[in-house]
Motif scaffolding. Sequence first.
Motif, PDB file in Angstrom:
ATOM      1  N   THR A 340       0.623  -1.148   0.055  1.00  0.00           N
ATOM      2  CA  THR A 340      -0.262   0.341  -0.149  1.00  0.00           C
ATOM      3  C   THR A 340       0.859   0.843  -0.177  1.00  0.00           C
ATOM      4  OG1 THR A 340      -1.718  -1.153   0.964  1.00  0.00           O
ATOM      5  CG2 THR A 340      -2.010   1.568   0.806  1.00  0.00           C
ATOM      6  N   ASN A 341       2.344   0.602   0.898  1.00  0.00           N
ATOM      7  CA  ASN A 341       3.211   2.406   0.829  1.00  0.00           C
ATOM      8  C   ASN A 341       2.996   2.601  -0.979  1.00  0.00           C
ATOM      9  OD1 ASN A 341       2.462   2.781   3.532  1.00  0.00           O
ATOM     10  ND2 ASN A 341       4.214   2.405   4.344  1.00  0.00           N
ATOM     11  N   ALA A 342       4.035   1.646  -1.297  1.00  0.00           N
ATOM     12  CA  ALA A 342       4.816   1.566  -2.160  1.00  0.00           C
ATOM     13  C   ALA A 342       3.483   2.037  -3.564  1.00  0.00           C
ATOM     14  CB  ALA A 342       4.859   0.574  -2.968  1.00  0.00           C
ATOM     15  N   ALA A 343       2.032   1.199  -3.067  1.00  0.00           N
ATOM     16  CA  ALA A 343       1.365   2.169  -4.112  1.00  0.00           C
ATOM     17  C   ALA A 343       1.519   3.816  -3.449  1.00  0.00           C
ATOM     18  CB  ALA A 343      -0.001   1.542  -4.219  1.00  0.00           C
ATOM     19  N   ASP A 344       1.141   4.182  -2.319  1.00  0.00           N
ATOM     20  CA  ASP A 344       0.802   5.477  -3.013  1.00  0.00           C
ATOM     21  C   ASP A 344       1.665   6.300  -2.792  1.00  0.00           C
ATOM     22  OD1 ASP A 344      -2.084   5.084  -1.949  1.00  0.00           O
ATOM     23  OD2 ASP A 344      -0.527   5.019  -0.073  1.00  0.00           O
ATOM     24  N   ALA A 345       3.159   5.777  -3.488  1.00  0.00           N
ATOM     25  CA  ALA A 345       4.776   6.488  -3.122  1.00  0.00           C
ATOM     26  C   ALA A 345       4.680   6.953  -4.578  1.00  0.00           C
ATOM     27  CB  ALA A 345       5.592   5.938  -2.611  1.00  0.00           C
ATOM     28  N   MET A 346       3.652   6.262  -5.495  1.00  0.00           N
ATOM     29  CA  MET A 346       3.601   6.227  -7.276  1.00  0.00           C
ATOM     30  C   MET A 346       2.423   6.830  -7.907  1.00  0.00           C
ATOM     31  SD  MET A 346       5.845   2.571  -7.806  1.00  0.00           S
ATOM     32  CE  MET A 346       4.552   1.753  -7.809  1.00  0.00           C
ATOM     33  N   PRO A 347       2.011   7.964  -7.300  1.00  0.00           N
ATOM     34  CA  PRO A 347       0.960   8.355  -8.047  1.00  0.00           C
ATOM     35  C   PRO A 347       0.777   8.114  -9.422  1.00  0.00           C
ATOM     36  CG  PRO A 347       1.959   9.988  -7.172  1.00  0.00           C
ATOM     37  CD  PRO A 347       3.210   9.160  -6.614  1.00  0.00           C
ATOM     38  N   GLN A 348       1.376   8.783 -10.329  1.00  0.00           N
ATOM     39  CA  GLN A 348       1.109   7.984 -11.309  1.00  0.00           C
ATOM     40  C   GLN A 348       1.719   6.745 -12.035  1.00  0.00           C
ATOM     41  OE1 GLN A 348       0.442  11.538 -12.442  1.00  0.00           O
ATOM     42  NE2 GLN A 348       0.928  12.428 -11.000  1.00  0.00           N
ATOM     43  N   GLY A 349       1.680   6.193 -10.875  1.00  0.00           N
ATOM     44  CA  GLY A 349       1.896   4.601 -11.363  1.00  0.00           C
ATOM     45  C   GLY A 349       3.429   4.717 -11.896  1.00  0.00           C
ATOM     46  N   GLY A 350       3.716   3.024 -11.827  1.00  0.00           N
ATOM     47  CA  GLY A 350       5.070   2.999 -11.416  1.00  0.00           C
ATOM     48  C   GLY A 350       5.063   1.476 -11.682  1.00  0.00           C
ATOM     49  N   GLY A 404       2.392   2.398   9.604  1.00  0.00           N
ATOM     50  CA  GLY A 404       2.895   0.939   9.232  1.00  0.00           C
ATOM     51  C   GLY A 404       3.676   0.673   8.794  1.00  0.00           C
ATOM     52  N   LEU A 405       4.667   1.499   9.154  1.00  0.00           N
ATOM     53  CA  LEU A 405       6.032   0.989   8.651  1.00  0.00           C
ATOM     54  C   LEU A 405       6.597   1.321  10.507  1.00  0.00           C
ATOM     55  CD1 LEU A 405       8.054   2.948   6.607  1.00  0.00           C
ATOM     56  CD2 LEU A 405       6.747   0.675   6.033  1.00  0.00           C
ATOM     57  N   ALA A 406       5.807   1.702  11.543  1.00  0.00           N
ATOM     58  CA  ALA A 406       6.357   1.386  13.208  1.00  0.00           C
ATOM     59  C   ALA A 406       5.855  -0.897  13.446  1.00  0.00           C
ATOM     60  CB  ALA A 406       5.684   2.141  13.983  1.00  0.00           C
ATOM     61  N   ILE A 407       4.342  -1.081  12.797  1.00  0.00           N
ATOM     62  CA  ILE A 407       3.498  -2.436  12.930  1.00  0.00           C
ATOM     63  C   ILE A 407       4.822  -2.810  12.028  1.00  0.00           C
ATOM     64  CG2 ILE A 407       2.238  -3.707  12.293  1.00  0.00           C
ATOM     65  CD1 ILE A 407       0.038  -1.123  13.072  1.00  0.00           C
TER      66      ILE A 407
END
Length: 451
Positions: A340-350, A404-407
């Motif tokens: 989920t974090n990775a998807a949020d970090a690519m708002p224009q896709g990737g 998220g990352l803390a968990i």
Amino acid sequence: MSSGAGMLLDPTQTGALYPAGPSARSAARARISLIQLAEILDVAEDAVITTDARRDIVLFNRGATVLFGYTADEMLGRSIDLLLPERFRARHPEQMEEFARSPAPARLMGARREVFGRRKDGSEFPAEVSISKFGAGADLLFTAIVRDATERKRYEAAQRELEHLRAQAELADAQARAEAQLRETARQREQALAELQAKTEELRATTQQLWQAAKLAGVGELAASIAHELNNPLGTVSLRIEGLLAKTPAEDPRRRPLEVVEGEVERMAGLVANLLQFSRAGRDQVSTVDVCEEVSRTVDLVAHHLRKHGVLVEPQFAPGVPHIHADRQHLRQVFLNLFTNAADAMPQGGRLVPRVRAGALPDGRPAVVVEIADTGVGIPAELKDRVFEPFFTTKEEGKGTGLGLAICRRIVQQHHGTLEVESALGAGTTIRITLPTRPDTNVDRLRDAPS
């Protein structure tokens, strides 16, 4: 008269060597004694030269002939100054008169300055000279015993040079030892400094871990308390909203606000769920896990979300990846958060590339390595060390809880693994998780972990 190579003047000619006696018999005996003396002196290797009060030579032995290069015939009756270098001749008469007046019967010349002799060929040599006197007045005779000191001087010079070389060698040896000691001291200092730096870094890391543990413990207690308090009213609000939406037609203008409220309630419920997860409510359920299969299933769970963000998933699973013993649900929570974090970090896709391979922990234990790489915006270097802090997020306000990352890190640590982040601004991020494979390295302790 003469005796071999050495010669002395006839007493009837000089009257200086043989004083007139009371009878001819006494003179004959004296003449025989002096002839014998001349023969004896001829045997001596040292030069023996006798002069009268006028400094004229009256005795010149074989040793003098060898040393100076003159024959006895050439020197008898001539001044002894002929055997001195030019620079010493001016003061020689004064020195002879001074010695004649002194009460001492003999002395060693050269005590105050070096003495030199002059050979027939004009060459000079350093000399050792002892001089004695006998008689008085006009009958005073001076006898000089002269020895060539060249070899002794060379020997002394060689000895001095040897001593100098020995001193230099000792100095060089001392310098080498001192340099070796300095190098050893420097090495020990560097080693001590390295050990101190390592200890300091270890202390800093331990302090950071203790601080983080204390912080997480406090946050966990607070999170559990808040989550339990919010769950019931959120459940009530959620039920009421669902009831209202069921009674509200789609064309009703009031439906849209209700849907907004429903979305916010769901977001709050998700936050409460994260708080509960962070506080680690419940017990671990350990089982054998195929990490490749678990990653694939998690990708399927978020496939719609990833497609919506234009993210292309390209799994890369190495062959022969061993199974591990872990809590399946917890690992799935980790993978869900990271995808989920990775998807949020690519708002224009990737591209999202989950990789799984066999590896090892820093201590050499066998492990499974999971890497989740994206082509997103990346994390600024100054924020990379803070992304694991509870409630810290780089997302826009209202789009992340910061848990998220803390968990994820807490779950990985419970499995006695490691979690690392590599990121560059504008070049994407890679999260690397390393989990031990052997059951006895993490299962027993994981089962005994406190609830």
